[in-house]
Write a protein that holds these residues in place. Structure first.
Motif, PDB file in Angstrom:
ATOM      1  N   VAL A   1       0.717  -1.065   0.153  1.00 53.67           N
ATOM      2  CA  VAL A   1      -0.082   0.003   0.010  1.00 53.67           C
ATOM      3  C   VAL A   1       0.904   1.292  -0.106  1.00 53.67           C
ATOM      4  O   VAL A   1       0.583   2.289  -0.678  1.00 53.67           O
ATOM      5  N   SER A   2       1.967   1.204   0.884  1.00 57.17           N
ATOM      6  CA  SER A   2       2.948   2.344   0.819  1.00 57.17           C
ATOM      7  C   SER A   2       3.353   2.716  -0.561  1.00 57.17           C
ATOM      8  O   SER A   2       3.711   3.800  -1.115  1.00 57.17           O
ATOM      9  N   LEU A   3       3.699   1.657  -1.356  1.00 57.80           N
ATOM     10  CA  LEU A   3       4.385   1.965  -2.661  1.00 57.80           C
ATOM     11  C   LEU A   3       3.406   2.354  -3.543  1.00 57.80           C
ATOM     12  O   LEU A   3       3.601   3.442  -4.600  1.00 57.80           O
ATOM     13  N   GLY A   4       2.127   1.968  -3.114  1.00 58.30           N
ATOM     14  CA  GLY A   4       0.855   2.411  -4.144  1.00 58.30           C
ATOM     15  C   GLY A   4       0.820   3.954  -3.869  1.00 58.30           C
ATOM     16  O   GLY A   4       0.482   4.919  -4.867  1.00 58.30           O
ATOM     17  N   PHE A   5       1.010   4.318  -2.550  1.00 57.10           N
ATOM     18  CA  PHE A   5       0.531   5.583  -2.222  1.00 57.10           C
ATOM     19  C   PHE A   5       1.739   6.573  -2.867  1.00 57.10           C
ATOM     20  O   PHE A   5       1.719   7.729  -3.167  1.00 57.10           O
ATOM     21  N   VAL A   6       3.067   6.133  -2.555  1.00 54.69           N
ATOM     22  CA  VAL A   6       4.215   6.916  -3.058  1.00 54.69           C
ATOM     23  C   VAL A   6       4.037   7.055  -4.711  1.00 54.69           C
ATOM     24  O   VAL A   6       4.258   8.180  -5.183  1.00 54.69           O
ATOM     25  N   PHE A   7       3.526   6.005  -5.310  1.00 53.45           N
ATOM     26  CA  PHE A   7       3.290   6.343  -6.795  1.00 53.45           C
ATOM     27  C   PHE A   7       2.299   7.300  -7.141  1.00 53.45           C
ATOM     28  O   PHE A   7       2.150   8.039  -8.168  1.00 53.45           O
ATOM     29  N   TYR A   8       1.316   7.013  -6.375  1.00 50.17           N
ATOM     30  CA  TYR A   8       0.042   8.226  -6.460  1.00 50.17           C
ATOM     31  C   TYR A   8       0.628   9.573  -6.296  1.00 50.17           C
ATOM     32  O   TYR A   8       0.274  10.573  -7.058  1.00 50.17           O
ATOM     33  N   LEU A   9       1.246   9.874  -5.219  1.00 53.43           N
ATOM     34  CA  LEU A   9       1.891  11.157  -4.927  1.00 53.43           C
ATOM     35  C   LEU A   9       2.882  11.602  -5.886  1.00 53.43           C
ATOM     36  O   LEU A   9       2.694  12.692  -6.360  1.00 53.43           O
ATOM     37  N   ASN A  10       3.583  10.903  -6.347  1.00 52.31           N
ATOM     38  CA  ASN A  10       4.531  11.119  -7.421  1.00 52.31           C
ATOM     39  C   ASN A  10       3.930  11.709  -8.641  1.00 52.31           C
ATOM     40  O   ASN A  10       4.271  12.460  -9.337  1.00 52.31           O
ATOM     41  N   TYR A  11       2.950  11.090  -9.113  1.00 49.42           N
ATOM     42  CA  TYR A  11       2.366  11.379 -10.179  1.00 49.42           C
ATOM     43  C   TYR A  11       0.960  12.009 -10.014  1.00 49.42           C
ATOM     44  O   TYR A  11       0.299  12.474 -11.097  1.00 49.42           O
ATOM     45  N   SER A  12       0.866  12.711  -8.978  1.00 50.33           N
ATOM     46  CA  SER A  12      -0.349  13.370  -8.615  1.00 50.33           C
ATOM     47  C   SER A  12      -0.410  14.708  -9.672  1.00 50.33           C
ATOM     48  O   SER A  12      -1.574  15.098  -9.822  1.00 50.33           O
ATOM     49  N   SER A  13       0.322  15.141 -10.026  1.00 48.86           N
ATOM     50  CA  SER A  13       0.437  16.418 -10.853  1.00 48.86           C
ATOM     51  C   SER A  13      -0.092  16.176 -12.161  1.00 48.86           C
ATOM     52  O   SER A  13      -0.960  17.236 -12.727  1.00 48.86           O
TER      53      SER A  13
END
Length: 838
Positions: free
Chosen positions: A716-728
């Motif tokens: 889940v943490s990896l998924g959250f990091v991916f979400y944040l990184n590409y949130s722009s």
């Protein structure tokens, strides 16, 4: 006195009571809750059979606990609100398919008819939301990037799909709970859906995808709840009806809902197979299951689907650009139409007529004072969709002049000539290939003649009435306007006047090609007369007719024929299209919007996306091995965790396949967002795997079990990091060029990093300078100069143009004095030319 020992029976009772009390205590604890029961088998005549009737114990175990609201549901809602509803005002301009669906909302509010390839429900809901927000239909949603005026409640309209996105997250949690997943695992899986980038993106804009996925998720939840109800109880009927309603809503939003109906139908057949094998269920109940499920799960969706179309036709009561794609009979029922009325029915020699093609949107047989650049270089013959004097033809006898004494009716088998009224040249054919369709079985149709020329045999055509499409009665013997369908056979060659969807190039003003043909689809040689004037026929003998008023059913059928035809015609290449083979691996996204050095790009969360693909393919392999093992004499596991995993994952993988595999046989343009319904099934399958992983595969040892939960936490943490990184790319917020380039591991993830500034400070300075009316400072000028050095190439947008081909450009092909008589050209509403998405 010695203490009396307990009897064996008392010991067993005490042990059972303790076990029961422990079960009750565990069921009250949302962290240790066990939602499964052991599958029940009975011994049959030859082999054991599965008891299919759910128990009250199962119902109780699947009920939501009070603590779930506090620990799981409320947190899910709070997180979803933050992710889905944040900063919906950005971008403050039209994004992607808001061009279409915002435009459709406008047309519903104004009541102007449009044509679209999708059912109406989701679009009507957007119109209703826009109307509640005060939208008066005064913004066109014309192009991607058009800034919204203050009068357009676009934020309010975007809140609707965002709220449905939040609802989809809750439905994910509830569905997993009903399919035997513990609260903590359902919560973790729902978190993954919350931060799944593509689902966040579609829920923030005025698009069909969020309503569609919500209604599909509702269907899945209702059916999963139905599966565990005691047959023919109140709860059973309630869940069955709810499933039918949800299926109707999904189907009425997009035809993808048909795949969900098919999924429910396949599962019903699968369950009926086990019902037949369950000897505890008598034959009468099996038939009751069959008929009740069939009637409610098909009848309710079809009734809702038809009902929403009835509302659609009621709302769109005025002539609009989409009406050009409907028949004249359909358009005659719209307010403000320019369809001819009070038409003389009797057609004969000397009649001045307009002739319409039956089965294309080409319109009227047309000619104008322009010539083919190749072939015979004679006057062009085309189809033109608008009222115009160049559509008028005089019916002449093939061998002489018209006698103005008696009226000679046009009958089946009569040989005639058609003289173009404006230019004086006659409809003609000969042994020349047509200018575009260079097929051996087609010949050029043209207009030929000059002043004083009486015509030749190549001007002769024979009228052949098509009885099966003609109104019974006199219209099958005598040609009647509106009522008689006929063919025109060229007397010399035997070819028939023919037209298909082929368009002429610019020299033909994009109008539809007409030729004569000896082969091809027969219905493309069918014509009828719309207007008719004849000075020879006395008025006392004239029968005045008009287009009949179409019934709701006929409107429904005609609109679906057009929808199917248009949808099938979306075959032009599009820059952002992708192949179904690419979707499970997330090889490419779609550029939704780009402006002000920012970008919105549809991209899934790779952590979740690739994991669902791996689980699905692994289960398919596992199923094949299990079936082979069973055929070789091995046994199938009846452990409740494994048994439930097999049953539930089968249903979700089936749903994934039914919502994914049909796209391989579609010839139209396809895009990544077409995969999102299948992805939702994949996420449910992923949650089911998490349940097996933590409750069975790692549950034998406490340390191993803790490691299992730790792995889930890391996941889940990896998924959250991916979400944040590409949130722009989701929110259209500032990003730097260097961060963008580091975040593009594959060249096929083709968002444009040159769009972004080199540093975030440049965004701040630009915002300050935009809000200030004072002269920029030296520092500002310096930063702006640096910004200018940054490439400003805008990303190529998935620009959405009309779904349907625009009508031909009249240019010089029409009499300028008659331009005011023409219908407004369809600015049409759903892609055939470029964007052609969905």
């Amino acid at each position: 006195m010695a203490k009396k020992s307990s009897s064996p029976t008392a010991t067993k009772l005490k042990s059972a009571a303790l076990k029961h009390n422990k079960t009750l205590k565990d069921d009250d604890n949302v962290l240790t809750l066990d939602p499964l029961v052991e599958p029940l088998f009975q011994k049959g005549y030859i082999r054991e059979y599965l008891i299919t009737t759910p128990t009250t114990t199962l119902l109780k175990k699947r009920q939501l606990k009070n603590k779930e609201l506090l620990f799981f549901i409320i947190p899910l809602i709070v997180i979803s609100i933050f992710v889905r509803l944040s900063n919906l005002s950005n971008p403050n301009s039209v994004v992607f398919d808001e061009v279409h669906f915002g435009g459709f909302a406008k047309k519903y509010i104004l009541g102007t008819y449009f044509m679209d390839v999708h059912p109406p429900l989701a679009k009507m809901l957007y119109a209703a939301v826009g109307s509640l927000g005060g939208f008066k239909g005064d913004f066109d949603f014309k192009s991607i990037g058009d800034k919204f005026p203050d009068t357009t409640p676009y934020v309010f309209m975007r809140q609707f799909p965002a709220i449905l996105g939040i609802g989809t997250v809750l439905l994910c949690y509830l569905t997993l709970r009903q399919s035997g997943v513990r609260p903590i695992i359902a919560f973790i899986t729902s978190l993954l859906l919350i931060i799944e980038n593509s689902n966040v993106t579609i829920s923030r804009y005025i698009l069909l995808d969020s309503p569609l996925v919500f209604f599909i998720a509702s269907s899945i939840y209702a059916f999963k709840k139905f599966e565990i109800q005691i047959p023919f109880s109140v709860g059973w009927f309630r869940a069955l009806i709810a499933t039918g309603i949800a299926l109707g809503l999904a189907l009425s939003s997009k035809w993808v809902g048909l795949f969900t109906v098919a999924w429910v139908g396949c599962l019903c057949l699968y369950q009926l197979w086990f019902l037949i094998g369950d000897l505890s269920v008598n034959t009468k109940k099996v038939w009751a299951h069959f008929f009740l499920r069939g009637i409610l799960l098909l009848g309710i969706p079809l009734a809702l689907y038809f009902g929403f179309f009835a509302i659609h036709f009621k709302l769109l009561k005025n002539e609009g650009d989409g009406a050009a794609f409907m028949s004249s009979a359909f358009r005659a029922g719209l307010n403000g139409n320019k369809i001819p009325t009070d038409i003389t029915a009797e057609v004969g020699l000397g009649s001045v007529v307009t002739i319409r093609h039956m089965d294309t949107q080409g319109g009227y047989l047309h000619s104008h004072d322009h010539f083919y650049p190749t072939g015979s270089k004679q006057q062009q013959i085309t189809l033109y969709p608008h009222l115009d004097s160049n559509n008028k033809w005089l019916i002449e006898p093939y061998n002489g002049t018209i006698h103005n004494i008696t009226f000679v009716p046009l009958i089946n088998g009569m040989k005639i000539r058609l003289k173009h009224l404006n230019t004086g040249r006659r409809l003609h054919s000969h042994d020349e290939k047509p200018p575009v369709s260079e097929r051996d079985w087609q010949k050029e149709a043209s207009c030929y003649g000059y002043e004083g020329f009486e015509g030749d045999a190549n001007d002769d055509f024979v009228v052949e009435i098509v009885n099966h499409r003609t109104e019974p009665g006199q219209a099958q013997a005598f040609v009647k306007a509106l009522k008689t369908v006929f063919r025109l056979r060229h007397a010399m060659t035997g070819h028939y006047l023919f037209s298909s969807e082929v368009k002429l190039p610019d020299w033909g003003f994009g109008q539809q090609e007409v030729s004569t043909a000896s082969s091809g689809k027969r219905h493309l040689t069918h014509w009828y007369i719309e207007t008719n004037e004849n000075s020879i026929l006395p008025k006392s003998q004239q029968t005045i007719i008009n287009y009949p008023k179409l019934s709701l059913w006929k409107k429904f059928i005609e609109s679906h024929r057009k929808m199917w035809k248009i949808n099938s015609g979306l075959t032009d290449h599009h820059h952002w299209q992708s192949s179904p083979t690419e979707w499970p691996f997330l090889l490419r996204g779609i550029n939704y919007w780009g402006n002000d050095h920012k970008q919105v790009y549809l991209l899934g969360n790779a952590v979740t996306w690739w994991s669902t693909t791996a689980i699905i393919f692994a289960f398919i392999i596992y199923s094949g091995i299990s079936i082979l093992n069973w055929h070789l004499g091995g046994s199938i596991s009846t452990n409740k965790h494994v048994f439930n995993f097999n049953v539930q994952l089968f249903s979700y993988v089936l749903g994934w396949g039914l919502h994914y595999l049909p796209f391989f046989i579609m010839g139209r343009q396809l895009f990544l967002h077409h995969y999102l319904p299948a992805l939702y099934f994949g996420i449910l399958a992923l949650g089911q795997f998490f349940e097996l992983f933590t409750s069975y595969l790692t549950a034998q040892n406490k340390i191993v079990n803790k490691i299992g939960y730790f792995i889930l936490a890391v996941f889940v943490s990896l998924g959250f990091v991916f979400y944040l990184n590409y949130s722009s790319l989701i929110y259209g917020t500032p990003w730097t060029k260097s961060s963008c380039e580091l975040s593009r591991p594959f060249s096929s993830w083709d968002f444009d990093c040159n769009t972004f500034y080199k540093s975030l400070d440049q965004y701040l300075i630009e915002e300050e300078s935009a809000s200030s009316s004072n002269k920029p400072s030296k520092e500002t000028e310096t930063v702006k100069a640096e910004a200018k050095q940054t490439p400003k190439s805008k990303p190529k947008l998935a620009k959405k143009e009309p779904h349907i081909e625009s009508p031909p450009n009249p240019k010089k092909a029409v009499n300028p004095e008659k331009l005011n008589e023409q219908l407004a050209p369809p600015a049409i509403d759903d892609k055939i030319k470029t964007p052609k998405k969905r």
